[in-house]
Motif scaffolding. Structure first.
Motif, mmCIF file in Angstrom:
data_model
loop_
_atom_site.group_PDB
_atom_site.id
_atom_site.type_symbol
_atom_site.label_atom_id
_atom_site.label_comp_id
_atom_site.label_asym_id
_atom_site.label_seq_id
_atom_site.Cartn_x
_atom_site.Cartn_y
_atom_site.Cartn_z
ATOM 1 N N ARG A 95 0.834 -1.194 0.000
ATOM 2 C CA ARG A 95 0.000 0.000 0.000
ATOM 3 C C ARG A 95 0.874 1.252 0.000
ATOM 4 N N LEU A 109 0.679 5.520 -0.120
ATOM 5 C CA LEU A 109 -0.105 6.748 -0.035
ATOM 6 C C LEU A 109 0.615 7.853 -0.802
ATOM 7 N N SER A 133 -3.409 4.956 -2.768
ATOM 8 C CA SER A 133 -4.346 5.912 -2.184
ATOM 9 C C SER A 133 -3.839 7.318 -2.472
ATOM 10 N N SER A 185 -10.658 7.602 -9.504
ATOM 11 C CA SER A 185 -11.251 6.420 -8.885
ATOM 12 C C SER A 185 -11.420 5.300 -9.901
ATOM 13 N N ASP A 240 -7.610 4.748 -4.699
ATOM 14 C CA ASP A 240 -8.507 5.030 -3.579
ATOM 15 C C ASP A 240 -8.516 6.540 -3.340
ATOM 16 N N THR A 241 -9.624 7.191 -3.629
ATOM 17 C CA THR A 241 -9.740 8.644 -3.493
ATOM 18 C C THR A 241 -10.576 9.049 -2.283
#
Length: 318
Positions: free
Chosen positions: A16, A18, A69, A88, A93-94
C-alpha cells in the motif's frame, strides 16, 4: 546483463502506497511543434484526463500491482467531481480527497510536440490548499510507504513527519517548487528523488555528479537521487559511499508528460516492497521510459508484466 525475476511483485498482499499532492484536470493537445511566438496553433489530437504529480504517481502504483491511495484537494465543483471520478475509475482510492468550498479545481493546458516535449500552463487556486488536516502516525500506519509532491507543502510535511514517526519510508518528489519548500520538506523525508531542474537549482550547478554530492551533503540523513530524463538517473549509494549512475533505456519519446511522476510512483512501490535501491532505480527507469512511448500523460504508465519483460531484455553497462 539479463535481469532476473527480481523485479516481479513479491508474494503476499499488494503493498500500500499513499500519495499526497496534486490532482489536476489536464487538457492535452498534440501538435507538430511547440509555438515560438504569438499566433494560432492547430493540434491534431487531444485528451482530457485527471492527473498531476501525486495523482500520476498513484496511477503508476496501481498499474504496477500496488494498492494506491491519494490525498489531494479539488474544488467543490463539476471539475473536481470529474477529477475524483476519473482517478477512482483508474484504480486509485480517493476516499481521502478533500472537496473545498469556494475554491476552483486545478486545471492545466498542455501542448505535446512530435519529439515528446511539452509546454504546460497550469492553474492552481490558492484556496485549494489552505485547509490542512492533522496527520498522525495512526493515519499512515496502514501504508507501506508514503510519497509526497511539493504542491501541498503543509500537508506534505505533516504526512512525511507522521510516516517517519511510524517507521515508514517517507519519500519526497523533489520537483521545482517555491522558495523554501524543498528545504522545509527535505528534513522530514527518508528518500528524496529530485528532478534535474530542481536539483540544479538547489545545488547551483549543472554537473550532475557534483549536484548529487552537494545534495547528499545538504541532506545527509536521506537517500538522494536525481532523475535526468534521457541522461538517466544518479544517486548516492550509502552502502559504498559513492555516486552511482544508470543509463536510461533507449526509446523513441512520443510524450514525456508524467514520465517523472511514473518514475516516482514506481520507486515508491519498489521501496514499499523492500526492493534493493539499484533494482528500485532500474524498475523506475524502465517504467518511465515505457511511458514516454505513449501519448496521453499518465495513461502511458505500463503494467508490472510489461516492465518486467522489458527489464529482462535491458542490458546496461556497469
Amino acid at each position: 546483463m539479463t535481469t532476473s525475476f527480481a523485479f516481479d511483485a513479491p508474494p503476499g498482499p499488494a503493498r500500500r502506497v499513499l500519495c499526497v499532492g496534486a490532482a489536476v484536470m489536464d487538457t492535452l493537445f498534440r501538435v507538430r511543434s511547440l509555438p515560438t511566438g504569438q499566433g494560432k496553433i492547430l493540434p491534431y489530437d487531444m485528451l482530457q484526463i485527471a492527473e498531476g504529480m501525486a495523482s500520476s504517481a498513484a496511477f503508476a502504483v496501481a498499474r504496477l500491482g500496488g494498492n494506491a491511495s491519494l490525498w489531494g484537494a479539488v474544488g467543490n465543483d463539476a471539475t473536481g467531481e470529474r477529477i475524483i471520478a476519473d482517478l477512482s475509475k483508474s484504480g486509485i482510492d480517493t476516499s481521502g480527497m478533500l472537496r473545498v468550498d469556494g475554491a476552483r479545481s486545478a486545471v492545466s493546458t498542455i501542448l505535446v510536440d512530435d519529439q515528446g516535449e511539452r509546454l504546460i500552463v497550469p492553474f492552481y487556486d490558492v484556496g485549494l490548499h489552505e485547509t490542512v488536516k492533522p496527520v498522525t502516525r495512526q493515519d499512515v500506519s496502514a501504508f507501506d510507504a508514503v510519497l509526497v509532491d511539493v504542491r501541498w507543502p503543509k500537508l506534505a510535511l505533516r504526512t512525511l513527519s507522521a510516516a517517519r514517526e511510524a517507521g515508514k519510508p517517507a519519500i519526497l518528489d523533489g520537483d521545482v517548487a517555491g522558495d523554501g519548500v524543498i528545504e522545509m520538506l527535505a528534513p522530514a523525508a527518508s528518500h528524496i528523488v529530485f528532478s534535474q531542474p530542481a536539483a540544479e537549482r538547489l545545488a547551483g550547478t549543472a554537473e550532475l555528479v557534483t549536484v548529487v554530492g552537494l545534495l547528499k551533503r545538504k541532506f545527509e540523513h536521506a537517500f538522494i537521487s536525481v532523475t535526468a530524463g534521457e541522461n538517466g538517473c544518479f544517486w548516492f549509494d550509502d552502502r559504498i559511499g559513492e555516486i552511482v549512475d544508470l543509463a536510461a533505456p533507449k526509446v523513441r519519446a512520443v510524450d514525456t508528460l508524467a514520465a517523472g511522476d511514473i518514475f516516482h510512483g514506481a520507486f515508491a512501490l519498489a521501496i514499499a516492497e523492500g526492493m534493493p535501491i539499484e533494482e528500485a532505480m532500474r524498475l523506475s527507469s524502465m517504467a518511465a521510459a515505457l511511458k514516454c512511448q505513449v501519448f496521453g500523460g499518465r495513461t502511458g504508465a505500463p503494467t508490472r508484466a510489461e516492465v518486467s519483460d522489458a527489464l529482462r531484455e535491458w542490458s546496461v553497462g556497469r
